[in-house]
Design a protein around this motif. Structure first.
Motif, PDB file in Angstrom:
ATOM      1  N   ASP A 112       9.818   8.986  -2.337  1.00 57.83           N
ATOM      2  CA  ASP A 112       9.396   7.342  -3.385  1.00 57.83           C
ATOM      3  C   ASP A 112      10.893   7.521  -4.431  1.00 57.83           C
ATOM      4  OD1 ASP A 112       7.936   5.656  -4.729  1.00 57.83           O
ATOM      5  OD2 ASP A 112       8.188   6.806  -6.535  1.00 57.83           O
TER       6      ASP A 112
ATOM      7  N   THR B  75       0.853  -1.431  -0.122  1.00 56.40           N
ATOM      8  CA  THR B  75       0.441  -0.324   0.136  1.00 56.40           C
ATOM      9  C   THR B  75       0.612   1.248   0.228  1.00 56.40           C
ATOM     10  OG1 THR B  75       0.422  -0.068   2.582  1.00 56.40           O
ATOM     11  CG2 THR B  75      -1.832  -1.098   1.347  1.00 56.40           C
ATOM     12  N   PRO B  76       0.124   2.557   0.099  1.00 56.60           N
ATOM     13  CA  PRO B  76       1.286   3.877  -0.411  1.00 56.60           C
ATOM     14  C   PRO B  76       1.101   3.697   1.571  1.00 56.60           C
ATOM     15  CG  PRO B  76      -0.886   4.513  -1.565  1.00 56.60           C
ATOM     16  CD  PRO B  76      -1.097   2.767  -0.948  1.00 56.60           C
TER      17      PRO B  76
ATOM     18  N   LEU C 132      -0.117  10.803   2.739  1.00 54.17           N
ATOM     19  CA  LEU C 132      -0.181   9.267   2.001  1.00 54.17           C
ATOM     20  C   LEU C 132       1.541   9.146   1.857  1.00 54.17           C
ATOM     21  CD1 LEU C 132      -2.764   9.333  -0.398  1.00 54.17           C
ATOM     22  CD2 LEU C 132      -3.077   9.257   1.696  1.00 54.17           C
ATOM     23  N   ALA C 133       2.247   9.872   1.533  1.00 61.79           N
ATOM     24  CA  ALA C 133       3.759   9.670   1.061  1.00 61.79           C
ATOM     25  C   ALA C 133       4.771   9.742   2.040  1.00 61.79           C
ATOM     26  CB  ALA C 133       4.018   9.966  -0.159  1.00 61.79           C
TER      27      ALA C 133
ATOM     28  N   TRP D  12      -0.678   9.907  -4.907  1.00 56.78           N
ATOM     29  CA  TRP D  12      -0.528   9.357  -3.584  1.00 56.78           C
ATOM     30  C   TRP D  12       0.976  10.027  -2.889  1.00 56.78           C
ATOM     31  CZ3 TRP D  12       3.971   6.864  -2.465  1.00 56.78           C
ATOM     32  CH2 TRP D  12       3.893   5.020  -2.761  1.00 56.78           C
ATOM     33  N   ARG D  13       2.136  10.174  -4.942  1.00 52.61           N
ATOM     34  CA  ARG D  13       3.392  10.115  -4.591  1.00 52.61           C
ATOM     35  C   ARG D  13       3.698  11.838  -4.101  1.00 52.61           C
ATOM     36  NH1 ARG D  13       3.364   6.010  -7.073  1.00 52.61           N
ATOM     37  NH2 ARG D  13       4.062   4.154  -7.263  1.00 52.61           N
TER      38      ARG D  13
END
Length: 333
Positions: free
Chosen positions: A189, A79-80, A181-182, A175-176
């Motif tokens: 990332d 998942t994220p 979220l990230a 989401w990145r």
């Protein structure tokens, strides 16, 4: 010594998104004594589609139900990052080993909590820093360990990517680039892979500082980071990451400088690098990369769980990449 009470690893996957199409999950069915038995995604339509296309008989829309499936004895969290900590807690509570996507979590503090819960439950924790097992990077480390570069002096990471104009309209679904979220933007990332690779090459980074900014203001997260770091081994390093350059300025290059030569490579490119030494001049190396890029690392995880080999990408090592990133983006300008 085996770390599970079974002769095979039966995977349950949480979050079967893009990374599970080719990069990771299919490899789990190709490695001896390893197979996928269940998958989970919140969307019933999407999880059923994935299960049907990949030949998985069981699917869930509930993470808890998959984790507590008695046939599942290892959990892959794909998942994220915002869900990694909570899902790791659930898996640990069920006594099941955890393999988690990178970055390991949004912050170093979350990583430490994941390590603590898994240690308390006595379950192994692995992180998907699969470049540690790719052939070109293994060869680079082999050459350095053999002294081909002499004493390692410094390393410089240079990553530039053009601004993706479509992000302006898609930012709510990407989401990145959502820090909630990230943890951050593309730096978290992509640079996480690079910083973990530096850890693999040179050991733990003990000091790090830098500057981060949001220059283009396309999304909330940082889009440029510059910093420097020091390894426990005495090697010095620096990095510059920018995700808003022109197309003709794009570059992915890491250079390792030693007393006898240099090595240059792309982190996200082909399995190639260039060695240049005072004694032998320029040598080019090229390796074929696996179709399922995580397969070599997953093989070591399966072996580690069954007691036949060891895995060097653990929660402890994975957390170190998050610590460095936290330090490099701490000062926002």
């Amino acid at each position: 010594m085996s770390k599970i009470q079974d002769t095979e690893v039966r995977w349950g996957i949480l979050g079967v998104g893009n990374v599970c199409e080719v990069k990771s999950a299919p490899a789990m069915n190709l490695i001896p004594n390893s197979k996928i038995v269940a998958v989970m995604r919140r969307s019933e339509e999407k999880v059923k589609d994935y299960a049907e296309r990949h030949g998985v008989t069981k699917w869930y829309t509930s993470a808890s139900e998959l984790i507590n499936d008695p046939e599942v004895n290892a959990i892959y969290i794909a998942t994220p990052p915002n869900a990694h900590l909570e899902l790791a807690k659930l898996a640990a509570a069920a006594g099941k080993p955890v393999y988690v996507e990178k970055p390991m979590a949004r912050t170093h503090a979350e990583c430490l909590e994941m390590i603590a819960v898994c240690e308390k439950a006595n379950v192994p924790l692995y992180v998907a820093y699969y470049r540690r097992e790719l052939p070109q990077f293994r060869k680079i480390k082999e050459l350095m360990d053999a002294g081909i570069l002499g004493e390692i002096r410094t390393v410089h990471i240079n990553l530039k990517q053009k601004l993706d104009a479509t992000l302006i309209t898609k930012v709510e679904t990407n989401w990145r680039v959502d820090p909630e979220l990230a943890g951050g933007g593309y730096f978290f990332d992509l640079a996480s892979h690079q910083l973990d690779l530096m850890d693999f090459f040179f050991g733990k980074i003990t000091h790090a500082s830098g500057f981060a900014s949001n220059q283009a203001k396309t999304y909330e997260a940082e889009d440029i980071v510059s910093g420097s770091f020091v390894f426990d081994s005495g090697v010095l390093g620096s990095g510059n990451w920018c995700f808003t350059t022109s197309a003709n300025a794009e570059v992915d290059e890491t250079i390792i400088f030693g007393s006898k030569g240099t090595i240059r490579f792309e982190t996200f490119g082909k399995g190639e690098f260039t060695l240049n030494t005072d004694e032998n001049g320029t040598q080019d190396f090229s390796f074929e990369l696996p179709k399922h890029i995580q397969q070599p690392l997953i093989k070591t995880i399966v072996g580690d769980l069954l007691g036949t080999e060891s895995c060097n990408s653990t929660g402890v090592s994975g957390a170190r990449a998050n610590w460095v990133m936290d330090q490099l983006v701490k000062e926002r300008i």
